[in-house]
Design a protein around this motif. Structure first.
Motif, PDB file in Angstrom:
ATOM      1  N   SER A   1       0.829  -1.215   0.000  1.00  0.00           N
ATOM      2  CA  SER A   1       0.000   0.000   0.000  1.00  0.00           C
ATOM      3  C   SER A   1       0.859   1.260   0.000  1.00  0.00           C
ATOM      4  O   SER A   1       0.499   2.267  -0.619  1.00  0.00           O
ATOM      5  N   LEU A   2       2.033   1.203   0.648  1.00  0.00           N
ATOM      6  CA  LEU A   2       2.945   2.352   0.648  1.00  0.00           C
ATOM      7  C   LEU A   2       3.423   2.670  -0.760  1.00  0.00           C
ATOM      8  O   LEU A   2       3.370   3.819  -1.218  1.00  0.00           O
ATOM      9  N   VAL A   3       3.882   1.651  -1.479  1.00  0.00           N
ATOM     10  CA  VAL A   3       4.394   1.873  -2.826  1.00  0.00           C
ATOM     11  C   VAL A   3       3.269   2.265  -3.777  1.00  0.00           C
ATOM     12  O   VAL A   3       3.446   3.104  -4.671  1.00  0.00           O
ATOM     13  N   LEU A   4       2.088   1.702  -3.581  1.00  0.00           N
ATOM     14  CA  LEU A   4       0.970   2.039  -4.458  1.00  0.00           C
ATOM     15  C   LEU A   4       0.573   3.503  -4.335  1.00  0.00           C
ATOM     16  O   LEU A   4       0.377   4.185  -5.345  1.00  0.00           O
ATOM     17  N   PHE A   5       0.453   4.008  -3.105  1.00  0.00           N
ATOM     18  CA  PHE A   5       0.006   5.403  -3.013  1.00  0.00           C
ATOM     19  C   PHE A   5       1.095   6.384  -3.442  1.00  0.00           C
ATOM     20  O   PHE A   5       0.794   7.451  -3.973  1.00  0.00           O
ATOM     21  N   THR A   6       2.370   6.023  -3.271  1.00  0.00           N
ATOM     22  CA  THR A   6       3.421   6.913  -3.774  1.00  0.00           C
ATOM     23  C   THR A   6       3.520   6.853  -5.289  1.00  0.00           C
ATOM     24  O   THR A   6       3.933   7.826  -5.929  1.00  0.00           O
ATOM     25  N   SER A   7       3.158   5.722  -5.884  1.00  0.00           N
ATOM     26  CA  SER A   7       3.223   5.581  -7.346  1.00  0.00           C
ATOM     27  C   SER A   7       2.030   6.238  -8.029  1.00  0.00           C
ATOM     28  O   SER A   7       2.167   6.886  -9.065  1.00  0.00           O
ATOM     29  N   TRP A   8       0.845   6.070  -7.441  1.00  0.00           N
ATOM     30  CA  TRP A   8      -0.369   6.562  -8.080  1.00  0.00           C
ATOM     31  C   TRP A   8      -0.700   8.001  -7.720  1.00  0.00           C
ATOM     32  O   TRP A   8      -1.388   8.689  -8.462  1.00  0.00           O
ATOM     33  N   GLY A   9      -0.228   8.461  -6.559  1.00  0.00           N
ATOM     34  CA  GLY A   9      -0.605   9.788  -6.088  1.00  0.00           C
ATOM     35  C   GLY A   9      -0.143  10.904  -7.011  1.00  0.00           C
ATOM     36  O   GLY A   9       1.023  10.948  -7.425  1.00  0.00           O
ATOM     37  N   GLY A  10      -1.043  11.811  -7.346  1.00  0.00           N
ATOM     38  CA  GLY A  10      -0.709  12.945  -8.196  1.00  0.00           C
ATOM     39  C   GLY A  10      -0.695  12.638  -9.668  1.00  0.00           C
ATOM     40  O   GLY A  10      -0.525  13.541 -10.491  1.00  0.00           O
TER      41      GLY A  10
ATOM     42  N   ASN B   1       4.856  11.793 -14.991  1.00  0.00           N
ATOM     43  CA  ASN B   1       3.795  12.812 -15.007  1.00  0.00           C
ATOM     44  C   ASN B   1       4.291  14.115 -15.638  1.00  0.00           C
ATOM     45  O   ASN B   1       3.587  14.745 -16.440  1.00  0.00           O
ATOM     46  N   ASN B   2       5.515  14.515 -15.252  1.00  0.00           N
ATOM     47  CA  ASN B   2       6.090  15.727 -15.851  1.00  0.00           C
ATOM     48  C   ASN B   2       6.254  15.579 -17.355  1.00  0.00           C
ATOM     49  O   ASN B   2       5.962  16.502 -18.130  1.00  0.00           O
ATOM     50  N   LEU B   3       6.736  14.410 -17.759  1.00  0.00           N
ATOM     51  CA  LEU B   3       6.999  14.177 -19.176  1.00  0.00           C
ATOM     52  C   LEU B   3       5.716  14.237 -19.999  1.00  0.00           C
ATOM     53  O   LEU B   3       5.649  14.917 -21.035  1.00  0.00           O
ATOM     54  N   ILE B   4       4.700  13.518 -19.532  1.00  0.00           N
ATOM     55  CA  ILE B   4       3.432  13.512 -20.268  1.00  0.00           C
ATOM     56  C   ILE B   4       2.839  14.917 -20.332  1.00  0.00           C
ATOM     57  O   ILE B   4       2.327  15.352 -21.376  1.00  0.00           O
ATOM     58  N   ALA B   5       2.933  15.651 -19.220  1.00  0.00           N
ATOM     59  CA  ALA B   5       2.388  17.012 -19.199  1.00  0.00           C
ATOM     60  C   ALA B   5       3.155  17.929 -20.143  1.00  0.00           C
ATOM     61  O   ALA B   5       2.554  18.723 -20.891  1.00  0.00           O
ATOM     62  N   LEU B   6       4.494  17.811 -20.127  1.00  0.00           N
ATOM     63  CA  LEU B   6       5.308  18.679 -20.979  1.00  0.00           C
ATOM     64  C   LEU B   6       5.093  18.364 -22.457  1.00  0.00           C
ATOM     65  O   LEU B   6       5.012  19.269 -23.300  1.00  0.00           O
ATOM     66  N   LEU B   7       5.001  17.075 -22.778  1.00  0.00           N
ATOM     67  CA  LEU B   7       4.778  16.706 -24.174  1.00  0.00           C
ATOM     68  C   LEU B   7       3.407  17.167 -24.650  1.00  0.00           C
ATOM     69  O   LEU B   7       3.243  17.615 -25.789  1.00  0.00           O
ATOM     70  N   ALA B   8       2.409  17.040 -23.770  1.00  0.00           N
ATOM     71  CA  ALA B   8       1.069  17.508 -24.142  1.00  0.00           C
ATOM     72  C   ALA B   8       1.049  19.017 -24.319  1.00  0.00           C
ATOM     73  O   ALA B   8       0.405  19.548 -25.239  1.00  0.00           O
TER      74      ALA B   8
ATOM     75  N   VAL C   1      13.303  16.172 -26.624  1.00  0.00           N
ATOM     76  CA  VAL C   1      14.535  16.083 -25.844  1.00  0.00           C
ATOM     77  C   VAL C   1      14.499  17.044 -24.664  1.00  0.00           C
ATOM     78  O   VAL C   1      14.836  16.687 -23.523  1.00  0.00           O
ATOM     79  N   SER C   2      14.092  18.271 -24.895  1.00  0.00           N
ATOM     80  CA  SER C   2      14.023  19.249 -23.806  1.00  0.00           C
ATOM     81  C   SER C   2      12.972  18.849 -22.777  1.00  0.00           C
ATOM     82  O   SER C   2      13.150  19.085 -21.571  1.00  0.00           O
ATOM     83  N   SER C   3      11.908  18.206 -23.219  1.00  0.00           N
ATOM     84  CA  SER C   3      10.871  17.752 -22.287  1.00  0.00           C
ATOM     85  C   SER C   3      11.409  16.654 -21.377  1.00  0.00           C
ATOM     86  O   SER C   3      11.149  16.649 -20.165  1.00  0.00           O
ATOM     87  N   TYR C   4      12.159  15.693 -21.935  1.00  0.00           N
ATOM     88  CA  TYR C   4      12.759  14.645 -21.112  1.00  0.00           C
ATOM     89  C   TYR C   4      13.708  15.251 -20.076  1.00  0.00           C
ATOM     90  O   TYR C   4      13.707  14.864 -18.912  1.00  0.00           O
ATOM     91  N   ASN C   5      14.542  16.186 -20.503  1.00  0.00           N
ATOM     92  CA  ASN C   5      15.488  16.816 -19.589  1.00  0.00           C
ATOM     93  C   ASN C   5      14.748  17.571 -18.482  1.00  0.00           C
ATOM     94  O   ASN C   5      15.053  17.419 -17.283  1.00  0.00           O
ATOM     95  N   ASP C   6      13.777  18.382 -18.865  1.00  0.00           N
ATOM     96  CA  ASP C   6      13.060  19.212 -17.893  1.00  0.00           C
ATOM     97  C   ASP C   6      12.165  18.388 -16.981  1.00  0.00           C
ATOM     98  O   ASP C   6      11.785  18.857 -15.902  1.00  0.00           O
ATOM     99  N   ALA C   7      11.811  17.177 -17.405  1.00  0.00           N
ATOM    100  CA  ALA C   7      10.971  16.318 -16.568  1.00  0.00           C
ATOM    101  C   ALA C   7      11.774  15.611 -15.482  1.00  0.00           C
ATOM    102  O   ALA C   7      11.258  15.367 -14.382  1.00  0.00           O
ATOM    103  N   LEU C   8      13.045  15.277 -15.751  1.00  0.00           N
ATOM    104  CA  LEU C   8      13.819  14.450 -14.816  1.00  0.00           C
ATOM    105  C   LEU C   8      14.760  15.224 -13.905  1.00  0.00           C
ATOM    106  O   LEU C   8      14.832  14.942 -12.700  1.00  0.00           O
ATOM    107  N   THR C   9      15.497  16.197 -14.442  1.00  0.00           N
ATOM    108  CA  THR C   9      16.553  16.830 -13.638  1.00  0.00           C
ATOM    109  C   THR C   9      16.056  17.506 -12.358  1.00  0.00           C
ATOM    110  O   THR C   9      16.774  17.456 -11.343  1.00  0.00           O
TER     111      THR C   9
END
Length: 547
Positions: free
Chosen positions: A222-231, A430-437, A470-478
């Motif tokens: 349950s700990l891993v599930l709520f941290t994975s799904w939350g947000g 989540n960042n990546l999908i949002a940035l690409l969209a 490429v910029s979306s991947y960078n801005d999503a992870l760093t």
């Protein structure tokens, strides 16, 4: 004259250095099998999720394995202390191979994730049992050099895994990231069967803590599930996430209550009365977040941002191994030679914080060699810290508790790994999908959207669309790496309060460890007034023995 010494209080029969090395070969093979599987998917993952149309489920390929391994660690540790480690080793390897076959034959993300979970059920035992057997056959004072080599296995896997994953993906198919575990598993199983010869144990029927096992599994999942799904999949205030948080807290509280009353608790609460165990375990959890959050997604980052192929992405991880491997070995030998160890995890936590900060400054336009230098700094920090923390825990308890204590310590480190892979993966995805969209690169629609983007597909897009992705991947992870820096600094503060006690030089199963009575209770003052390791003054040198 009849020997009336209880069987469990005697040291096991002595063996020579050659015997120890033969056992160690088997343990290293088993650890390599587990460590390699945690890294081999990193370079293959972009292609796998693109082929199976599952970018939004990408983090579960890693998280499913880590979660299953985490749940099983305390089980393997406690049961190994009760009945012996060899039969559990064989079961763990068998489960690992079964999961590999299921994953290799998968035709969709669901089957792949199920296979990874089955692998984790075995993989948790491979790590714990290897570390516990070393504690059984090598005194703590000499164990540092062996633990250093074990740390080197993780360093080797951190590069060989991505490299093999990249090569398989570009040649014979990503399924071989799974198939390779079958011959390696057979080698590991043969090594354990031939070289590991346990001494006889008491035949009393073990009393398993079934309730504790069930509750720790529920709390972990349950700990891993709520941290994975939350947000992402669910809002943080949604009934699903709030329910999972409540379930985590309730299962955790029930687990503590059960462990306080259990005859053979899977994770005795007395462990947490010892300061060194609590501090190093908390520091290991924080370090696990940094380590696995980075290892899981850096090869993907290199493929998409540096636009290199999967094999080259694996090669670019070599600087991390090139720093971690020798650092781990040198630190292990230094600990065995001097008996001093506290300074090394302190240095490690400091260097990890620096490395995470450097990784957070990466940009898609910077030279690749700069990224490699940042990875080397991070790897050096891991080499200083990881295996030394395990050694401190093992030196804190008698050998009858070493499997349980090692498993508990690794459990919380794996909780950190689960959180690292889940939280970093969740925020990154989540960042990546949002940035690409938001940036909507022209031409991506023909590929089926973000879920179908692979490195090869991106390279077929117009240059302007490539730049946006490429910029979306960078801005999503760093930015995620910057969030981890305070965690490394917190680990540094915790480790400042570790008490350095002498390393044991004997292998008596029930001999009290420094700071622990023979019955497992914690005295108020550790026995270090004499300034020598326990057992060093009895005038007898006991050789390592097989268990």
């Amino acid at each position: 004259m009849t020997d009336t010494t209880p069987a469990r209080a005697r040291t096991a029969p002595a063996t020579d250095r050659r015997g120890i090395l033969l056992v160690f070969v088997g343990l290293m093979t088993a650890m390599l099998l587990s460590a390699l599987d945690q890294t081999i998917f990193s370079t293959a993952l972009p292609t796998i999720v693109g082929d199976l149309d599952g970018v939004d489920h990408m983090l579960w390929v890693t998280t499913a394995y880590i979660l299953a391994a985490t749940i099983m660690m305390p089980v393997y540790g406690k049961v190994g202390d009760l009945i012996g480690r060899k039969p559990l080793f064989m079961i763990a390897i068998g489960l690992f191979m079964l999961g590999s076959v299921v994953g290799a034959l998968s035709t969709g993300m669901t089957e792949l994730i199920v296979g990874r979970a089955i692998q984790g059920l075995g993989g948790g035992g491979l790590m714990i049992l290897s570390q516990a057997v070393i504690a059984d056959i090598v005194p703590a004072r000499e164990r540092g050099k062996y633990m250093g080599l074990m740390g080197g296995v993780f360093a080797l896997a951190s590069v060989v895994g991505p490299l093999l994953g990249g090569w398989f993906t570009e040649s014979i198919g990503w399924q071989w990231c799974m198939w390779i575990n079958v011959p390696l598993g057979l080698i590991a199983m043969a090594s354990v069967a031939i070289f590991l010869h346990p001494a006889p144990r008491d035949r009393a029927k073990p009393r398993l803590d079934v309730a504790g096992m069930a509750l720790i599994a529920i709390a972990s999942a349950s700990l891993v599930l709520f941290t994975s799904w939350g947000g992402g999949t669910y809002e943080w205030t949604s009934p699903m996430i709030l329910g999972l948080i409540a379930l985590t807290l309730a299962a955790g509280a029930a687990f503590v209550a059960v462990e306080l009353r259990a005859a053979e608790p899977i994770m005795p609460m007395t462990l947490f009365k010892e300061r060194n165990f609590t501090l190093t375990t908390a520091a290991g959890l924080l370090t696990g977040i940094a380590m696995f959050g980075t290892l899981a997604y850096m090869p993907t980052y290199l493929q998409m941002v540096a636009q290199v192929d999967a094999t080259t992405a694996g090669l670019l991880m070599i600087p991390m191994m090139g720093a971690m491997l020798p650092t781990s070995i040198i630190v292990g030998r230094a600990v065995s030679r001097t008996g001093r160890y506290k300074v090394y995890p302190l240095v490690g936590a400091s260097v990890i914080a620096v490395g995470m900060f450097l990784l957070s400054t990466m940009s898609y336009s910077q030279p690749v060699w700069v990224t490699c230098v940042y990875l080397a700094v991070f790897g050096m920090g891991l080499g200083f810290a990881m295996q030394t923390l395990v050694l401190i825990v093992q030196n804190t308890f008698p050998l009858t508790m070493v499997g349980t204590a090692t498993a508990a310590n690794n459990y919380f480190r794996q909780i950190g790994a689960s959180l690292g892979a889940a939280v970093v993966g969740s925020i990154f995805t989540n960042n990546l999908i949002a940035l690409l969209a938001e940036r909507a690169p022209e031409g991506a629609a023909s590929l089926g959207g973000a879920n179908s983007l692979t490195p090869e597909a991106v390279q077929q897009l117009p240059q302007q669309a490539q730049d946006v992705i490429v910029s979306s991947y960078n801005d999503a992870l760093t930015p995620v790496f910057l969030y981890i820096v305070p965690l490394a600094l917190l680990a540094l503060v915790l480790l400042m309060f570790v008490k350095e006690v002498p390393l044991r030089t004997t292998l008596e199963r029930d001999a009290a460890a420094p700071g622990v009575d023979a019955d497992g209770s914690m005295p108020l003052v550790a026995d270090e007034a004499a300034g020598e390791a326990p057992g060093a003054g009895d005038g007898e040198r006991r050789e390592p023995s097989l268990v």
